[in-house]
Scaffold this motif. Structure first.
Motif, PDB file in Angstrom:
ATOM      1  N   GLY A 144     118.360 111.168 -11.216  1.00  0.00           N
ATOM      2  CA  GLY A 144     117.674 111.403 -12.477  1.00  0.00           C
ATOM      3  C   GLY A 144     117.391 112.866 -12.753  1.00  0.00           C
TER       4      GLY A 144
ATOM      5  N   GLU B 226     122.562 112.546 -12.704  1.00  0.00           N
ATOM      6  CA  GLU B 226     122.372 111.443 -13.646  1.00  0.00           C
ATOM      7  C   GLU B 226     123.244 110.271 -13.221  1.00  0.00           C
TER       8      GLU B 226
ATOM      9  N   GLN C  57     116.454 106.538 -11.971  1.00  0.00           N
ATOM     10  CA  GLN C  57     115.472 107.583 -12.277  1.00  0.00           C
ATOM     11  C   GLN C  57     114.407 107.620 -11.190  1.00  0.00           C
TER      12      GLN C  57
END
Length: 147
Positions: A115, A120, A124
């Motif tokens: 996250g 990415e 998260q």
């Protein structure tokens, strides 16, 4: 009394002025094979930073040269305006650092939290950006994400 055109000129020049960091080139030291390092560099460039990336066969030697404590280590290390940036530090935190100019060594996001910029993955994880001062041997939380 100042004319209207003076005020318009003044406001326009203030709005168009470059931030203090705009002329600085960030030196990034990373492994050539690390995809998340490349993604972080892209994040930094998209935020307006100029970057010179250096692919090293031994990034840890650069970390040692800069005095970076092992517990703060991540996959890449950067230097800008005398500050050390370790790991997946968001560009907004670097901009704040260069705007405020505190008397610290730099910022770090230890390890590689999901996250964070460049990491990415859809997950998260909560993580913190820490400021560190090698001279005073101090760590402080600079910002928190995904809490």
């Amino acid at each position: 009394m100042f004319k209207k055109s003076f005020w318009i000129s003044l406001v326009a020049s203030l709005l168009l002025a470059s931030p203090a960091w705009a002329d600085s080139v960030m030196q990034v030291y990373k492994s050539a094979s690390c995809g998340c390092c490349k993604d972080w560099v892209t994040h930094i460039e998209e935020a307006g930073f100029e970057v010179e990336a250096h692919d090293l066969s031994d990034v840890n030697s650069k970390k040692q040269e800069l005095g970076l404590p092992y517990q703060l280590a991540s996959c890449h290390t950067a230097v800008i305006d005398g500050y050390v940036i370790e790991g997946h530090v968001p560009a907004s935190d670097i901009k704040r650092l260069l705007s405020e100019r505190p008397e610290i060594t730099g910022l770090a996001v230890p390890r590689m939290p999901h996250g964070s910029p460049g990491m990415e993955t859809g997950r998260q994880d909560p993580y913190e950006v820490v400021s560190f001062d090698l001279e005073k041997q101090q760590l402080e939380v600079w910002s928190k994400y995904n809490q």
